[in-house]
Design a protein around this motif. Structure first.
Motif, PDB file in Angstrom:
ATOM      1  N   PRO A 247      56.792  51.210  20.787  1.00  0.00           N
ATOM      2  CA  PRO A 247      56.895  52.173  21.890  1.00  0.00           C
ATOM      3  C   PRO A 247      56.178  53.489  21.609  1.00  0.00           C
ATOM      4  O   PRO A 247      55.489  54.024  22.484  1.00  0.00           O
ATOM      5  CB  PRO A 247      58.416  52.385  22.030  1.00  0.00           C
ATOM      6  CG  PRO A 247      59.022  51.166  21.444  1.00  0.00           C
ATOM      7  CD  PRO A 247      58.118  50.764  20.328  1.00  0.00           C
ATOM      8  N   ALA A 248      56.331  54.000  20.386  1.00  0.00           N
ATOM      9  CA  ALA A 248      55.648  55.251  20.041  1.00  0.00           C
ATOM     10  C   ALA A 248      54.134  55.068  20.065  1.00  0.00           C
ATOM     11  O   ALA A 248      53.391  55.947  20.531  1.00  0.00           O
ATOM     12  CB  ALA A 248      56.102  55.734  18.666  1.00  0.00           C
ATOM     13  N   TRP A 250      52.472  52.869  21.872  1.00  0.00           N
ATOM     14  CA  TRP A 250      52.039  52.710  23.263  1.00  0.00           C
ATOM     15  C   TRP A 250      51.968  54.056  23.970  1.00  0.00           C
ATOM     16  O   TRP A 250      51.036  54.327  24.737  1.00  0.00           O
ATOM     17  CB  TRP A 250      52.991  51.773  23.981  1.00  0.00           C
ATOM     18  CG  TRP A 250      52.733  51.636  25.452  1.00  0.00           C
ATOM     19  CD1 TRP A 250      53.537  52.025  26.470  1.00  0.00           C
ATOM     20  CD2 TRP A 250      51.575  51.061  26.066  1.00  0.00           C
ATOM     21  NE1 TRP A 250      52.969  51.739  27.678  1.00  0.00           N
ATOM     22  CE2 TRP A 250      51.751  51.146  27.464  1.00  0.00           C
ATOM     23  CE3 TRP A 250      50.404  50.493  25.571  1.00  0.00           C
ATOM     24  CZ2 TRP A 250      50.812  50.669  28.372  1.00  0.00           C
ATOM     25  CZ3 TRP A 250      49.454  50.025  26.470  1.00  0.00           C
ATOM     26  CH2 TRP A 250      49.660  50.117  27.853  1.00  0.00           C
ATOM     27  N   LYS A 251      52.947  54.918  23.719  1.00  0.00           N
ATOM     28  CA  LYS A 251      52.915  56.250  24.320  1.00  0.00           C
ATOM     29  C   LYS A 251      51.725  57.052  23.816  1.00  0.00           C
ATOM     30  O   LYS A 251      51.086  57.788  24.583  1.00  0.00           O
ATOM     31  CB  LYS A 251      54.226  56.984  24.014  1.00  0.00           C
ATOM     32  CG  LYS A 251      55.435  56.436  24.743  1.00  0.00           C
ATOM     33  CD  LYS A 251      56.682  57.240  24.406  1.00  0.00           C
ATOM     34  CE  LYS A 251      57.899  56.688  25.131  1.00  0.00           C
ATOM     35  NZ  LYS A 251      59.140  57.471  24.797  1.00  0.00           N
ATOM     36  N   SER A 252      51.420  56.920  22.528  1.00  0.00           N
ATOM     37  CA  SER A 252      50.278  57.643  21.979  1.00  0.00           C
ATOM     38  C   SER A 252      48.976  57.157  22.594  1.00  0.00           C
ATOM     39  O   SER A 252      48.086  57.967  22.926  1.00  0.00           O
ATOM     40  CB  SER A 252      50.249  57.457  20.456  1.00  0.00           C
ATOM     41  OG  SER A 252      49.128  58.096  19.887  1.00  0.00           O
ATOM     42  N   ARG A 254      48.575  55.747  25.589  1.00  0.00           N
ATOM     43  CA  ARG A 254      48.518  56.210  26.979  1.00  0.00           C
ATOM     44  C   ARG A 254      48.166  57.687  27.058  1.00  0.00           C
ATOM     45  O   ARG A 254      47.418  58.118  27.945  1.00  0.00           O
ATOM     46  CB  ARG A 254      49.866  55.950  27.663  1.00  0.00           C
ATOM     47  CG  ARG A 254      50.172  54.480  27.900  1.00  0.00           C
ATOM     48  CD  ARG A 254      51.454  54.297  28.662  1.00  0.00           C
ATOM     49  NE  ARG A 254      51.361  54.916  29.979  1.00  0.00           N
ATOM     50  CZ  ARG A 254      52.375  54.975  30.856  1.00  0.00           C
ATOM     51  NH1 ARG A 254      53.555  54.471  30.506  1.00  0.00           N
ATOM     52  NH2 ARG A 254      52.218  55.527  32.025  1.00  0.00           N
ATOM     53  N   LYS A 255      48.710  58.461  26.127  1.00  0.00           N
ATOM     54  CA  LYS A 255      48.407  59.893  26.113  1.00  0.00           C
ATOM     55  C   LYS A 255      46.935  60.142  25.834  1.00  0.00           C
ATOM     56  O   LYS A 255      46.299  61.000  26.455  1.00  0.00           O
ATOM     57  CB  LYS A 255      49.284  60.588  25.072  1.00  0.00           C
ATOM     58  CG  LYS A 255      49.162  62.104  25.071  1.00  0.00           C
ATOM     59  CD  LYS A 255      50.117  62.726  24.072  1.00  0.00           C
ATOM     60  CE  LYS A 255      50.005  64.240  24.076  1.00  0.00           C
ATOM     61  NZ  LYS A 255      50.952  64.863  23.096  1.00  0.00           N
ATOM     62  N   ARG A 256      46.364  59.377  24.900  1.00  0.00           N
ATOM     63  CA  ARG A 256      44.947  59.540  24.590  1.00  0.00           C
ATOM     64  C   ARG A 256      44.073  59.114  25.763  1.00  0.00           C
ATOM     65  O   ARG A 256      43.057  59.758  26.067  1.00  0.00           O
ATOM     66  CB  ARG A 256      44.593  58.731  23.347  1.00  0.00           C
ATOM     67  CG  ARG A 256      45.200  59.282  22.054  1.00  0.00           C
ATOM     68  CD  ARG A 256      44.769  58.463  20.860  1.00  0.00           C
ATOM     69  NE  ARG A 256      45.342  58.982  19.619  1.00  0.00           N
ATOM     70  CZ  ARG A 256      45.123  58.452  18.418  1.00  0.00           C
ATOM     71  NH1 ARG A 256      44.353  57.367  18.306  1.00  0.00           N
ATOM     72  NH2 ARG A 256      45.679  58.986  17.350  1.00  0.00           N
ATOM     73  N   ARG A 258      44.855  59.186  28.920  1.00  0.00           N
ATOM     74  CA  ARG A 258      44.951  60.203  29.974  1.00  0.00           C
ATOM     75  C   ARG A 258      44.153  61.440  29.626  1.00  0.00           C
ATOM     76  O   ARG A 258      43.561  62.067  30.513  1.00  0.00           O
ATOM     77  CB  ARG A 258      46.420  60.578  30.184  1.00  0.00           C
ATOM     78  CG  ARG A 258      47.238  59.500  30.874  1.00  0.00           C
ATOM     79  CD  ARG A 258      48.678  59.937  31.067  1.00  0.00           C
ATOM     80  NE  ARG A 258      49.458  58.924  31.750  1.00  0.00           N
ATOM     81  CZ  ARG A 258      50.758  59.051  32.034  1.00  0.00           C
ATOM     82  NH1 ARG A 258      51.401  60.163  31.676  1.00  0.00           N
ATOM     83  NH2 ARG A 258      51.392  58.078  32.654  1.00  0.00           N
TER      84      ARG A 258
END
Length: 270
Positions: A247-248, A250-252, A254-256, A258
């Motif tokens: 999860p961490a 995947w969030k990283s 997605r943040k990159r 964006r």
């Protein structure tokens, strides 16, 4: 005081992680039994696990039984939690007690009872019998997690949705369920883990065709101390680490993505 707490925290982490320091190297050992430190290293026991249906069949059985237990548990627990948390009715205290009973009774006692009851129904040594027994053990854990989330739920959100014309079903699907989704997912996860790790009841209920991985590991360590057990422990540990890190990660990602997307493209997509 803070320094003392940090030291205690480090000691607890070391205590929890110490078995892994032993198990992981043993999974790569070339010894004929569980031996630490390993006399040598190879991947032979990993090959043995992935090519031996004596180990793969219990692994798949555990996954299938745990998944079915999770689904059946949530089908029972979700409506029961709403009824016991939100409504008052005659016999509610007895129902609460019955929901928690499997946590108070030793598993060996439950296993004997399940063996007798399921034996009369001819469900012993079947997948369905193990699923029913594991569901009874998973229900109280899932109920405790979900009821804690439901007790903290703000019901004014539901009333606001219904005052705007939403039906009870639409209110549940679009208001209640999204807010409770994390609690439901955690309850389902605990039900899956409870079933996957359960050993005592599986020894009584599961037969050769429905043998679970914990039962296979128990029989192996009791009879021959097969080093493949260290391989399974290492793989399970790797799965847990992956589930925590994914999860961490995947969030990283997605943040990159964006941050690299031009603002005009974001506005255009909206």
């Amino acid at each position: 005081m803070n320094r003392l707490m940090r030291i205690l925290g480090v000691l607890v982490v070391i205590f929890i992680a110490a078995p892994l320091v032993i198990v992981v190297p043993m999974s790569f050992s070339d010894a004929r039994s569980l031996q630490f430190p390993p006399p040598g290293y190879w991947l032979g026991y990993y090959y043995a696990f992935f090519n031996d249906w004596g180990w793969l069949r219990p692994t798949w059985n555990s996954i299938i039984i745990a998944a079915a237990t999770m689904v059946l548990t949530m089908i029972l627990v979700v409506p029961a939690t709403f009824a016991l948390v939100r409504y008052r009715f005659y016999g509610k205290s007895v129902a609460d007690l019955m929901m928690m009973m499997p946590l108070a009774v030793p598993h060996i006692v439950m296993a004997v009872g399940y063996y007798s009851f399921l034996g009369d129904l001819r469900l012993v040594h079947t997948h369905f019998g193990v699923i029913l027994a594991h569901t009874c053990l998973a229900v109280p854990i899932a109920f405790l997690v979900l009821s804690a989330n439901l007790k903290g739920f703000d019901r004014t959100l539901e009333r606001a949705a219904q005052s705007l014309g939403a039906s009870p079903v639409r209110t549940f699907m679009h208001v209640t369920l999204p807010i409770l989704r994390p609690g439901i997912m955690i309850s389902a996860l605990f039900a899956f883990i409870q079933s996957f790790d359960e050993t005592v009841v599986a020894i009584f209920i599961s037969g050769r065709n429905a043998e679970t991985l914990p039962r296979k590991m128990f029989d192996s360590i009791r009879q021959e101390a097969d080093p493949v057990i260290a391989v399974i422990s290492t793989l399970l540990f790797a799965v847990v680490i992956l589930a925590l890190v994914a999860p961490a990660g995947w969030k990283s990602i997605r943040k990159r993505l964006r941050s690299k997307t031009p603002p005009a493209a974001i506005l255009g997509s909206q």
